[in-house]
Design a protein around this motif. Structure first.
Motif, PDB file in Angstrom:
ATOM      1  N   GLY A 162      -5.027  26.583 -15.013  1.00 44.65           N
ATOM      2  CA  GLY A 162      -3.864  27.252 -14.454  1.00 44.65           C
ATOM      3  C   GLY A 162      -3.033  27.912 -15.527  1.00 44.65           C
ATOM      4  O   GLY A 162      -3.378  27.893 -16.716  1.00 44.65           O
ATOM      5  N   VAL A 166       2.789  25.959 -16.351  1.00 42.61           N
ATOM      6  CA  VAL A 166       2.774  24.759 -15.509  1.00 42.61           C
ATOM      7  C   VAL A 166       2.014  23.666 -16.241  1.00 42.61           C
ATOM      8  O   VAL A 166       0.851  23.848 -16.605  1.00 42.61           O
ATOM      9  CB  VAL A 166       2.132  25.029 -14.138  1.00 42.61           C
ATOM     10  N   LEU A 168       0.626  19.590 -16.488  1.00 40.89           N
ATOM     11  CA  LEU A 168       0.228  18.413 -15.721  1.00 40.89           C
ATOM     12  C   LEU A 168       0.354  17.184 -16.631  1.00 40.89           C
ATOM     13  O   LEU A 168      -0.039  17.218 -17.794  1.00 40.89           O
ATOM     14  CB  LEU A 168      -1.217  18.528 -15.236  1.00 40.89           C
ATOM     15  N   ALA A 218       3.189  17.822 -11.750  1.00 43.47           N
ATOM     16  CA  ALA A 218       3.079  19.213 -12.201  1.00 43.47           C
ATOM     17  C   ALA A 218       4.477  19.805 -12.259  1.00 43.47           C
ATOM     18  O   ALA A 218       5.202  19.789 -11.257  1.00 43.47           O
ATOM     19  CB  ALA A 218       2.199  20.021 -11.241  1.00 43.47           C
ATOM     20  N   ASN A 220       7.194  22.949 -14.147  1.00 41.93           N
ATOM     21  CA  ASN A 220       7.251  24.233 -14.855  1.00 41.93           C
ATOM     22  C   ASN A 220       7.983  24.057 -16.184  1.00 41.93           C
ATOM     23  O   ASN A 220       8.306  22.943 -16.602  1.00 41.93           O
ATOM     24  CB  ASN A 220       7.905  25.307 -13.983  1.00 41.93           C
ATOM     25  N   ASP A 259      -0.025  30.770  -6.013  1.00 45.06           N
ATOM     26  CA  ASP A 259       0.076  30.065  -7.292  1.00 45.06           C
ATOM     27  C   ASP A 259       0.513  28.616  -7.101  1.00 45.06           C
ATOM     28  O   ASP A 259       0.095  27.715  -7.842  1.00 45.06           O
ATOM     29  CB  ASP A 259       1.045  30.802  -8.231  1.00 45.06           C
ATOM     30  N   ARG A 260       1.347  28.349  -6.089  1.00 47.86           N
ATOM     31  CA  ARG A 260       1.774  26.974  -5.816  1.00 47.86           C
ATOM     32  C   ARG A 260       0.612  26.152  -5.254  1.00 47.86           C
ATOM     33  O   ARG A 260       0.451  24.978  -5.590  1.00 47.86           O
ATOM     34  CB  ARG A 260       2.951  26.974  -4.845  1.00 47.86           C
ATOM     35  N   ASP A 262      -2.475  26.682  -5.958  1.00 46.68           N
ATOM     36  CA  ASP A 262      -3.332  26.444  -7.117  1.00 46.68           C
ATOM     37  C   ASP A 262      -2.813  25.261  -7.936  1.00 46.68           C
ATOM     38  O   ASP A 262      -3.602  24.422  -8.406  1.00 46.68           O
ATOM     39  CB  ASP A 262      -3.391  27.697  -7.985  1.00 46.68           C
ATOM     40  N   THR A 263      -1.504  25.168  -8.090  1.00 47.21           N
ATOM     41  CA  THR A 263      -0.918  24.036  -8.801  1.00 47.21           C
ATOM     42  C   THR A 263      -1.228  22.730  -8.076  1.00 47.21           C
ATOM     43  O   THR A 263      -1.543  21.710  -8.704  1.00 47.21           O
ATOM     44  CB  THR A 263       0.600  24.213  -8.933  1.00 47.21           C
ATOM     45  N   ARG A 266      -4.829  21.718  -8.753  1.00 48.60           N
ATOM     46  CA  ARG A 266      -4.989  21.181 -10.105  1.00 48.60           C
ATOM     47  C   ARG A 266      -4.427  19.774 -10.213  1.00 48.60           C
ATOM     48  O   ARG A 266      -5.027  18.893 -10.854  1.00 48.60           O
ATOM     49  CB  ARG A 266      -4.307  22.105 -11.110  1.00 48.60           C
ATOM     50  N   ALA A 267      -3.273  19.528  -9.587  1.00 51.81           N
ATOM     51  CA  ALA A 267      -2.675  18.193  -9.633  1.00 51.81           C
ATOM     52  C   ALA A 267      -3.572  17.174  -8.938  1.00 51.81           C
ATOM     53  O   ALA A 267      -3.793  16.071  -9.451  1.00 51.81           O
ATOM     54  CB  ALA A 267      -1.287  18.217  -8.987  1.00 51.81           C
TER      55      ALA A 267
END
Length: 352
Positions: A162, A166, A168, A218, A220, A259-260, A262-263, A266-267
């Motif tokens: 990502g 952002v 993690l 996650a 910013n 994009d959120r 996607d976050t 990933r989390a």
């Protein structure tokens, strides 16, 4: 076959009854879409009262003549005022089903349910278990909003990298996440009562399955939480069942732009990977229907939809009895011996 009357007691975690309940639960889900390891730790996480001040969970049980636990049902108070309480079961051993035990257990819990604070709903029932749905319909419970059961074999495919803005991470030792997690929870779950958000951090940590390695945050560049993924690894030694990780929560801060999402992916991938490193071979998640973006996140990671899930709510009429019913039930339950066995109430009484 003649069965004794169900016995009603306040649930006491940490007794030998946890092992019996785990064995009974596994016997009842074996071969169904929700088959999974059932351990004493999972039993305790489901039945332990949610908070020190909460009323005790009430547990109704039926034992065979030889002492074997053959049927059980439990009524647990909501995790926060204004929330939804939970009916676990009734679960009846396959060798003793279709003999009225489920109905007797449900009747045993009818009086406590009449004075229940707020609403109560069943645990998750896969759509394939049509007999369970018919059982609750016969007893005037109403179907309500459902959920989706998803499963995955681990390890998951690697999640795409990502943006550098952002980060993690797992919680730091001693870190207090009460406020930031509460704000994220309130934003992600506006339909839930405020105490559910403010108490999320304490509630997550109180579960004995919790490990900080399997909570991914996650955030910013300014430290604001954008997503949180909580996974409970479930260690066990049951032959024939792979060790499982449960994705207990995936919180995404709105707006749910690409994009959120996607976050969130990933989390979730980060937390599930941590559980895999602890020995989990499979992962599962139960996501409410109104959280479809979360389902999309998980399927993009490699989870597959296994079954639709249903819930049934207790009929309103069943909760209009005098409030003294619960007090009487709790007074009787308080006479339970310290070894975890229950004293009978003599109440007539009824499966997931």
């Amino acid at each position: 076959m003649t069965y004794p009357a169900p016995r009603l007691a306040a649930y006491r975690p940490g007794t030998g009854l946890d092992d019996q309940l785990a064995a009974l639960g596994y016997a009842c889900i074996h071969g169904w879409p929700d088959q999974r390891p059932i351990t004493p730790a999972l039993v305790r996480s489901r039945l332990r009262p949610p908070g020190e001040a909460a009323a005790p969970t009430l547990l109704a049980t039926v034992h065979a003549t030889g002492g074997e636990l053959i049927a059980a049902a439990a009524l647990r108070h909501p995790p926060a005022p204004g929330g939804t309480g939970r009916l676990w079961g009734p679960v009846v051993h396959p060798a003793h089903q279709r003999r009225g035990l489920g109905t007797r257990l449900l009747h045993t819990l009818a009086e406590p349910l009449a004075a229940f604070p707020g609403t109560a709903a069943t645990a998750e029932i896969p759509a394939q278990r049509t007999a369970a749905g018919a059982f609750f319909t016969r007893h005037r419970w109403q179907p309500t909003a459902g959920a989706t059961l998803l499963k995955a074999t681990l390890p998951l495919p690697a999640a795409p990298a990502g943006p550098a803005t952002v980060a993690l991470r797992a919680p730091c030792p001693g870190e207090d996440l009460t406020e930031p997690l509460g704000l994220l929870y309130a934003a992600a779950r506006p339909e839930e009562p405020a105490p559910a958000a403010t108490g999320a951090w304490d509630r997550w940590q109180a579960d004995e399955r919790y490990t900080s390695h399997c909570l991914t945050l996650a955030h910013n560049h300014d430290g604001r939480l954008l997503a949180a993924a909580l996974v409970y690894p479930l260690a066990h030694t049951a032959p024939g069942e792979p060790a499982e990780a449960l994705l207990g929560d995936l919180l995404l801060r709105p707006p749910l732009a690409p994009d959120r999402l996607d976050t969130g992916r990933r989390a979730a991938a980060h937390a599930v990977a941590a559980a895999h490193r602890l020995g989990a071979a499979t992962a599962r998640a139960v996501i409410p229907d109104h959280h479809q973006p979360v389902v999309d996140c998980l399927t993009a990671l490699g989870f597959t939809i296994t079954a639709p899930i249903g819930y049934w709510h207790a009929p309103t009429a069943a909760r209009t009895w005098p409030h003294r019913a619960t007090a009487a039930a709790l007074r009787s339950a308080s006479r339970q011996p310290k070894d975890g066995t229950a004293t009978g109430t003599g109440a007539r009484s009824a499966d997931e």
